[in-house]
Motif scaffolding. Structure first.
Motif, PDB file in Angstrom:
ATOM      1  N   THR B  24       0.843  -1.184   0.000  1.00 50.84           N
ATOM      2  CA  THR B  24       0.000   0.000   0.000  1.00 50.84           C
ATOM      3  C   THR B  24       0.881   1.237   0.000  1.00 50.84           C
ATOM      4  O   THR B  24       2.039   1.185   0.423  1.00 50.84           O
ATOM      5  N   TYR B  25       0.320   2.341  -0.478  1.00 50.16           N
ATOM      6  CA  TYR B  25       1.150   3.531  -0.602  1.00 50.16           C
ATOM      7  C   TYR B  25       0.394   4.776  -0.148  1.00 50.16           C
ATOM      8  O   TYR B  25      -0.837   4.791  -0.062  1.00 50.16           O
ATOM      9  N   THR B  26       1.161   5.803   0.131  1.00 47.62           N
ATOM     10  CA  THR B  26       0.640   7.135   0.418  1.00 47.62           C
ATOM     11  C   THR B  26       1.366   8.101  -0.488  1.00 47.62           C
ATOM     12  O   THR B  26       2.604   8.116  -0.529  1.00 47.62           O
ATOM     13  N   ALA B  27       0.597   8.872  -1.249  1.00 40.54           N
ATOM     14  CA  ALA B  27       1.204   9.848  -2.157  1.00 40.54           C
ATOM     15  C   ALA B  27       0.247  11.007  -2.333  1.00 40.54           C
ATOM     16  O   ALA B  27      -0.964  10.846  -2.256  1.00 40.54           O
ATOM     17  N   THR B  28       0.790  12.177  -2.597  1.00 35.22           N
ATOM     18  CA  THR B  28      -0.051  13.365  -2.725  1.00 35.22           C
ATOM     19  C   THR B  28      -0.654  13.498  -4.113  1.00 35.22           C
ATOM     20  O   THR B  28      -1.676  14.107  -4.278  1.00 35.22           O
ATOM     21  N   GLY B  29      -0.026  12.932  -5.121  1.00 33.45           N
ATOM     22  CA  GLY B  29      -0.516  13.098  -6.482  1.00 33.45           C
ATOM     23  C   GLY B  29      -0.905  11.776  -7.097  1.00 33.45           C
ATOM     24  O   GLY B  29      -1.588  10.960  -6.481  1.00 33.45           O
ATOM     25  N   TYR B  30      -0.457  11.560  -8.326  1.00 35.85           N
ATOM     26  CA  TYR B  30      -0.783  10.348  -9.073  1.00 35.85           C
ATOM     27  C   TYR B  30       0.502   9.640  -9.449  1.00 35.85           C
ATOM     28  O   TYR B  30       1.028   9.828 -10.544  1.00 35.85           O
ATOM     29  N   PRO B  31       1.004   8.829  -8.538  1.00 31.94           N
ATOM     30  CA  PRO B  31       2.314   8.226  -8.778  1.00 31.94           C
ATOM     31  C   PRO B  31       2.278   7.102  -9.804  1.00 31.94           C
ATOM     32  O   PRO B  31       1.209   6.570 -10.117  1.00 31.94           O
ATOM     33  N   SER B  32       3.443   6.753 -10.290  1.00 31.31           N
ATOM     34  CA  SER B  32       3.629   5.491 -10.992  1.00 31.31           C
ATOM     35  C   SER B  32       4.093   4.470  -9.956  1.00 31.31           C
ATOM     36  O   SER B  32       4.774   4.822  -8.988  1.00 31.31           O
ATOM     37  N   LEU B  33       3.702   3.212 -10.160  1.00 31.27           N
ATOM     38  CA  LEU B  33       4.001   2.161  -9.192  1.00 31.27           C
ATOM     39  C   LEU B  33       4.827   1.057  -9.830  1.00 31.27           C
ATOM     40  O   LEU B  33       4.626   0.727 -11.007  1.00 31.27           O
ATOM     41  N   THR B  71      -5.463   2.498  -2.613  1.00 28.88           N
ATOM     42  CA  THR B  71      -4.033   2.862  -2.650  1.00 28.88           C
ATOM     43  C   THR B  71      -3.159   1.619  -2.479  1.00 28.88           C
ATOM     44  O   THR B  71      -2.294   1.541  -1.587  1.00 28.88           O
ATOM     45  N   SER B  72      -3.378   0.640  -3.359  1.00 27.23           N
ATOM     46  CA  SER B  72      -2.651  -0.617  -3.235  1.00 27.23           C
ATOM     47  C   SER B  72      -2.100  -1.070  -4.576  1.00 27.23           C
ATOM     48  O   SER B  72      -2.576  -0.640  -5.650  1.00 27.23           O
ATOM     49  N   PHE B  73      -1.107  -1.949  -4.508  1.00 26.84           N
ATOM     50  CA  PHE B  73      -0.469  -2.492  -5.700  1.00 26.84           C
ATOM     51  C   PHE B  73       0.094  -3.856  -5.307  1.00 26.84           C
ATOM     52  O   PHE B  73       1.288  -4.091  -5.320  1.00 26.84           O
ATOM     53  N   HIS B  74      -0.813  -4.778  -4.999  1.00 29.85           N
ATOM     54  CA  HIS B  74      -0.409  -6.082  -4.490  1.00 29.85           C
ATOM     55  C   HIS B  74       0.167  -6.952  -5.600  1.00 29.85           C
ATOM     56  O   HIS B  74      -0.384  -7.019  -6.701  1.00 29.85           O
ATOM     57  N   LEU B  75       1.241  -7.673  -5.288  1.00 32.17           N
ATOM     58  CA  LEU B  75       1.905  -8.545  -6.259  1.00 32.17           C
ATOM     59  C   LEU B  75       1.397  -9.970  -6.091  1.00 32.17           C
ATOM     60  O   LEU B  75       1.290 -10.462  -4.963  1.00 32.17           O
ATOM     61  N   GLU B  76       1.105 -10.641  -7.206  1.00 35.84           N
ATOM     62  CA  GLU B  76       0.610 -12.012  -7.163  1.00 35.84           C
ATOM     63  C   GLU B  76       1.289 -12.863  -8.222  1.00 35.84           C
ATOM     64  O   GLU B  76       1.640 -12.378  -9.299  1.00 35.84           O
ATOM     65  N   LYS B  77       1.450 -14.148  -7.879  1.00 34.83           N
ATOM     66  CA  LYS B  77       1.895 -15.127  -8.868  1.00 34.83           C
ATOM     67  C   LYS B  77       1.210 -16.436  -8.541  1.00 34.83           C
ATOM     68  O   LYS B  77       1.186 -16.860  -7.382  1.00 34.83           O
ATOM     69  N   GLY B  78       0.664 -17.072  -9.547  1.00 36.24           N
ATOM     70  CA  GLY B  78      -0.161 -18.255  -9.341  1.00 36.24           C
ATOM     71  C   GLY B  78       0.599 -19.504  -8.951  1.00 36.24           C
ATOM     72  O   GLY B  78       0.062 -20.349  -8.219  1.00 36.24           O
ATOM     73  N   SER B  79       1.828 -19.662  -9.426  1.00 38.17           N
ATOM     74  CA  SER B  79       2.576 -20.884  -9.177  1.00 38.17           C
ATOM     75  C   SER B  79       4.065 -20.533  -9.134  1.00 38.17           C
ATOM     76  O   SER B  79       4.683 -20.330 -10.182  1.00 38.17           O
ATOM     77  N   VAL B  80       4.608 -20.471  -7.916  1.00 37.18           N
ATOM     78  CA  VAL B  80       5.995 -20.014  -7.789  1.00 37.18           C
ATOM     79  C   VAL B  80       6.971 -21.159  -8.031  1.00 37.18           C
ATOM     80  O   VAL B  80       6.641 -22.339  -7.846  1.00 37.18           O
ATOM     81  N   GLN B  81       8.182 -20.776  -8.409  1.00 36.52           N
ATOM     82  CA  GLN B  81       9.267 -21.717  -8.625  1.00 36.52           C
ATOM     83  C   GLN B  81      10.410 -21.387  -7.671  1.00 36.52           C
ATOM     84  O   GLN B  81      10.478 -20.268  -7.132  1.00 36.52           O
ATOM     85  N   VAL B  82      11.313 -22.343  -7.501  1.00 33.98           N
ATOM     86  CA  VAL B  82      12.464 -22.116  -6.633  1.00 33.98           C
ATOM     87  C   VAL B  82      13.238 -20.874  -7.080  1.00 33.98           C
ATOM     88  O   VAL B  82      13.738 -20.087  -6.260  1.00 33.98           O
ATOM     89  N   SER B  83      13.278 -20.657  -8.392  1.00 29.69           N
ATOM     90  CA  SER B  83      14.024 -19.527  -8.953  1.00 29.69           C
ATOM     91  C   SER B  83      13.382 -18.171  -8.624  1.00 29.69           C
ATOM     92  O   SER B  83      13.994 -17.123  -8.864  1.00 29.69           O
ATOM     93  N   ASP B  84      12.188 -18.174  -8.058  1.00 25.40           N
ATOM     94  CA  ASP B  84      11.536 -16.916  -7.650  1.00 25.40           C
ATOM     95  C   ASP B  84      12.001 -16.457  -6.266  1.00 25.40           C
ATOM     96  O   ASP B  84      11.578 -15.395  -5.795  1.00 25.40           O
ATOM     97  N   SER B  85      12.823 -17.234  -5.627  1.00 25.14           N
ATOM     98  CA  SER B  85      13.367 -16.856  -4.317  1.00 25.14           C
ATOM     99  C   SER B  85      14.214 -15.603  -4.476  1.00 25.14           C
ATOM    100  O   SER B  85      15.194 -15.597  -5.232  1.00 25.14           O
ATOM    101  N   ALA B  86      13.829 -14.548  -3.779  1.00 26.88           N
ATOM    102  CA  ALA B  86      14.479 -13.249  -3.933  1.00 26.88           C
ATOM    103  C   ALA B  86      13.849 -12.280  -2.936  1.00 26.88           C
ATOM    104  O   ALA B  86      12.955 -12.648  -2.171  1.00 26.88           O
ATOM    105  N   VAL B  87      14.302 -11.034  -2.984  1.00 27.98           N
ATOM    106  CA  VAL B  87      13.666  -9.972  -2.200  1.00 27.98           C
ATOM    107  C   VAL B  87      12.890  -9.082  -3.168  1.00 27.98           C
ATOM    108  O   VAL B  87      13.438  -8.649  -4.188  1.00 27.98           O
ATOM    109  N   TYR B  88      11.640  -8.802  -2.846  1.00 31.31           N
ATOM    110  CA  TYR B  88      10.759  -8.036  -3.708  1.00 31.31           C
ATOM    111  C   TYR B  88      10.473  -6.676  -3.070  1.00 31.31           C
ATOM    112  O   TYR B  88      10.140  -6.592  -1.886  1.00 31.31           O
TER     113      TYR B  88
END
Lengths: 114, 115
Positions: B24-33, B71-88
């Motif tokens: 979720t975000y807080t911004a005064t205008g119309y940001p890009s996400l 004010t949200s931009f939730h990330l989703e993936k239907g079927s993760v793989q070991v290679s998706d291990s990371a910091v987002y």
């Protein structure tokens, strides 16, 4: 097309010294931004340069400075290093620095201050 | 000022599980996400982005929809793989033309996918 490059990749300095980090943006990109990444504070914006002018600056002390050259390459300098300056310093470039543009990041320079 | 809040990790999943990372975000205008991903020892890579309300960004099976009303931009993936291990990292760019574009980041969410 080559990506953003940063040199050096690793650096060890002692307190009180100064350091200069270099960033070469993607060819054709005129905006270069710098970020500091630490485990405690996360990713924080340092400053942005466009056409050799600093357009925006984050909340960092004056010990942190930068510049941009006519070929868009950028350097950042940290004077009188403190232990807390140990961090990964990331450079990012974009074509014009507009809010909708993607910023492309380099691999970073890892600075350790002893 | 602008701010981004994302769920703390680590998130540990089994391969082929469904992944959601809230942002979720807080911004005064119309940001890009944006969503960026960072693999060990590397810089940040753009995963996807959305520049206006109701836009959906997608890449490599990941999706996120720009929801102005929440004010949200939730990330989703239907079927993760070991290679998706990371910091987002979720990020926004407010960007006033004269002041350039500055990315404000969330704290990052570490994802570990086990085989």
């Amino acid at each position: 097309k080559a990506g953003v490059t940063q040199t050096p990749r690793y650096l060890i300095k002692t307190r009180g010294q100064q350091v200069t980090l270099s960033c070469s943006p993607i060819s054709g990109h005129r905006s270069v931004s710098w970020y500091q990444q630490t485990p405690g504070q996360g990713l924080q914006f340092l400053f942005e340069y466009f056409s050799e002018t600093q357009r925006n600056k984050g909340n960092f002390p004056g010990r942190f400075s930068g510049r941009q050259f006519s070929n868009s390459r950028s350097e950042m300098n940290v004077s009188t290093l403190e232990l807390g300056d140990s961090a990964l310093y990331l450079c990012a470039s974009s074509r014009e620095g507009q809010k909708e543009e993607t910023q492309y990041f380099g691999p970073g320079t890892r600075l350790l201050v002893l | 000022g602008d701010s981004v809040t994302q769920m703390e990790g680590p998130v540990t999943l089994s391969e082929e599980a469904f992944l959601t990372i809230n942002c979720t975000y807080t911004a005064t205008g119309y940001p890009s996400l944006f969503w960026y991903v960072q693999y060990p020892g590397e810089g940040l890579q753009l995963l996807l982005k959305a520049t206006k309300a109701d836009d959906k960004g997608s890449n490599k099976g990941f999706e996120a929809t720009y929801r102005k009303e929440t004010t949200s931009f939730h990330l989703e993936k239907g079927s993760v793989q070991v290679s998706d291990s990371a910091v987002y990292f979720c990020a926004l760019s407010e960007g006033i033309k004269a002041a350039g574009n500055k990315l404000t980041f969330g704290g990052g969410t570490r994802v570990l996918v086990k085989p």
